[in-house]
Design a protein around this motif. Structure first.
Motif, short mmCIF file in Angstrom:
data_model
loop_
_atom_site.label_atom_id
_atom_site.label_comp_id
_atom_site.label_asym_id
_atom_site.label_seq_id
_atom_site.Cartn_x
_atom_site.Cartn_y
_atom_site.Cartn_z
N LYS A 108 1.01 -1.39 -0.08
CA LYS A 108 -0.24 -0.22 0.06
C LYS A 108 0.79 1.28 0.25
O LYS A 108 2.01 1.38 0.80
CB LYS A 108 -0.87 0.01 1.17
N LYS A 109 0.36 2.24 -0.65
CA LYS A 109 1.19 3.40 -0.72
C LYS A 109 0.17 4.75 -0.86
O LYS A 109 -1.04 4.62 -1.32
CB LYS A 109 1.96 3.60 -2.11
N LEU A 110 0.72 5.70 -0.60
CA LEU A 110 0.19 7.14 -0.54
C LEU A 110 0.80 7.79 -1.63
O LEU A 110 2.10 7.95 -1.54
CB LEU A 110 -0.28 7.97 0.74
N ARG A 111 0.16 8.47 -2.67
CA ARG A 111 0.82 9.56 -3.68
C ARG A 111 0.22 10.90 -3.35
O ARG A 111 -0.96 10.84 -3.54
CB ARG A 111 0.53 8.75 -4.94
N VAL A 112 1.31 11.69 -3.15
CA VAL A 112 0.81 12.95 -2.82
C VAL A 112 1.09 13.86 -4.03
O VAL A 112 2.08 14.03 -4.52
CB VAL A 112 1.49 13.59 -1.47
N TYR A 113 0.12 14.66 -4.85
CA TYR A 113 0.26 15.35 -5.74
C TYR A 113 0.09 16.88 -5.39
O TYR A 113 -0.93 17.30 -4.43
CB TYR A 113 -0.87 15.26 -6.91
N ASP A 114 1.12 17.70 -5.93
CA ASP A 114 1.08 19.26 -5.76
C ASP A 114 0.34 19.57 -7.08
O ASP A 114 0.85 19.60 -8.34
CB ASP A 114 2.43 19.74 -5.49
N VAL A 115 -1.12 20.26 -7.02
CA VAL A 115 -1.72 20.52 -8.02
C VAL A 115 -2.29 22.07 -8.02
O VAL A 115 -3.18 22.15 -8.72
CB VAL A 115 -3.14 19.71 -8.49
N ASN A 124 -0.72 15.61 -14.38
CA ASN A 124 -0.10 16.84 -14.78
C ASN A 124 0.21 17.67 -13.60
O ASN A 124 0.21 18.86 -13.43
CB ASN A 124 -0.88 17.72 -15.75
N SER A 125 0.63 16.99 -12.44
CA SER A 125 1.00 17.64 -11.01
C SER A 125 2.23 18.33 -11.21
O SER A 125 3.06 17.88 -11.86
CB SER A 125 0.91 16.59 -10.16
N HIS A 126 2.36 19.30 -10.34
CA HIS A 126 3.61 19.98 -10.53
C HIS A 126 4.88 18.92 -9.92
O HIS A 126 5.87 19.06 -10.36
CB HIS A 126 3.85 21.18 -9.25
N ARG A 127 4.46 18.48 -8.98
CA ARG A 127 5.41 17.18 -8.28
C ARG A 127 4.46 16.14 -7.63
O ARG A 127 3.18 16.75 -7.33
CB ARG A 127 6.46 17.56 -7.87
N ASN A 128 4.93 14.91 -7.33
CA ASN A 128 4.34 13.84 -6.52
C ASN A 128 5.31 13.10 -5.74
O ASN A 128 6.49 13.12 -6.06
CB ASN A 128 3.38 13.08 -7.28
N ILE A 129 4.92 12.78 -4.65
CA ILE A 129 5.64 11.84 -3.57
C ILE A 129 5.12 10.58 -3.22
O ILE A 129 4.04 10.70 -3.09
CB ILE A 129 6.13 12.72 -2.41
N ASP A 130 5.68 9.54 -3.09
CA ASP A 130 5.18 8.28 -2.74
C ASP A 130 5.46 7.93 -1.41
O ASP A 130 6.69 8.46 -0.93
CB ASP A 130 5.71 7.21 -3.71
N ILE A 131 4.67 7.42 -0.46
CA ILE A 131 4.75 7.06 1.01
C ILE A 131 4.33 5.60 0.90
O ILE A 131 3.42 5.47 0.87
CB ILE A 131 4.06 8.08 1.95
N VAL A 153 -4.54 13.48 -2.69
CA VAL A 153 -3.56 12.28 -2.34
C VAL A 153 -4.46 11.19 -2.55
O VAL A 153 -5.66 11.12 -2.55
CB VAL A 153 -3.48 12.44 -0.59
N ASP A 154 -4.00 10.24 -3.28
CA ASP A 154 -4.17 8.78 -3.72
C ASP A 154 -3.75 7.78 -2.73
O ASP A 154 -2.67 7.82 -2.30
CB ASP A 154 -3.75 8.50 -5.21
N PHE A 155 -4.83 7.13 -2.50
CA PHE A 155 -4.43 5.89 -1.77
C PHE A 155 -4.50 4.68 -2.72
O PHE A 155 -5.28 4.56 -3.45
CB PHE A 155 -5.32 5.39 -0.57
N GLY A 156 -3.36 3.84 -2.98
CA GLY A 156 -3.49 2.78 -3.84
C GLY A 156 -2.26 1.65 -3.59
O GLY A 156 -1.76 1.63 -2.57
N ILE A 157 -2.32 0.79 -4.84
CA ILE A 157 -1.32 -0.23 -4.52
C ILE A 157 -0.18 -0.23 -5.50
O ILE A 157 -0.24 0.26 -6.74
CB ILE A 157 -2.16 -1.42 -5.01
#
Length: 215
Positions: A108-115, A124-131, A153-157
């Motif tokens: 499981k991961k979180l993907r954080v987008y700066d939009v 098309n986010s400015h940047r994203n980070i995975d946790i 923020v996305d929660f995903g696999i």
């Protein structure tokens, strides 16, 4: 026999006199009285327990899941967000079936987008980070973000051999601005003063606040 003992006792007879009147022994009379007292005590205790059980409010346990597919962002400060999420059992089962793995074995991961100032299309986010998330986690704190920016923020696999698979996507949220943050402030002052007919931020205006109100 007990009724007779009580009747004589009520008249003021002593234990010895009661025993003599009933052609019995002092020991038998005392035994009957002790037994009666014990029964009365048990009855009173039972009544007290029943009363207390009626007075104690029912206990409520917080469920481990509300069986809802949702992810929520809450600002904690200009540089931090709090995230919590929940999934239906059917959603977990569907994802497990898709990847042919038990839910507990999926990464499981979180993907954080700066939009900020973008109409986000998922790429098309400015940047994203995975946790990466520990198993059974259902909330997280995001720190070291930028103030006055919009995040999704996305929660995903994250499968071993394929791209990130989004399961839940949050609504956008903006981190609070700091006192020293001058983003758009100069443009607002110019517009208020009548130095420009159209606000300078108009072309880059994010539709997310309108979307949130309409939703």
């Amino acid at each position: 026999m007990v009724e007779e003992i009580l009747a004589l006792k009520k008249k003021g007879y002593t234990i010895k006199q009661i025993a003599k009147e009933m052609d019995s022994t002092v020991g038998k009379v005392q035994y009957r009285l002790r037994k009666l007292q014990s029964q009365q005590n048990m009855s009173e205790n039972k009544k007290e327990m029943e009363y207390e059980s009626r007075q104690v409010p029912p206990t409520w346990n917080i469920p481990s899941s509300y069986e809802l597919d949702r992810i929520v962002l809450l600002p904690q400060g200009p540089e931090s967000l709090y995230i919590y999420w929940d999934l239906q059992s059917s959603t977990r089962h569907m994802v497990s079936h898709h990847f042919r793995k038990p839910w507990s074995e999926l990464k499981k991961k979180l993907r954080v987008y700066d939009v900020s100032d973008l109409i986000f299309n998922g790429h098309n986010s400015h940047r994203n980070i995975d946790i990466s998330l520990p198993e059974t986690t259902d909330n997280w704190f995001l720190n070291d973000l930028k103030a006055n920016r919009t995040f999704i923020v996305d929660f995903g696999i994250q499968p071993d051999s394929s791209d990130f698979f989004t399961v839940l996507r949050s609504a956008p949220i903006e981190t609070p601005r700091t006192e020293s943050d001058s983003k758009r402030q100069d443009a607002v002052k110019k517009w208020k003063a009548g130095d420009c007919k159209t606000p300078e931020w108009h072309e880059q205006f994010s539709s997310y606040s309108i979307y949130s109100l309409l939703k």
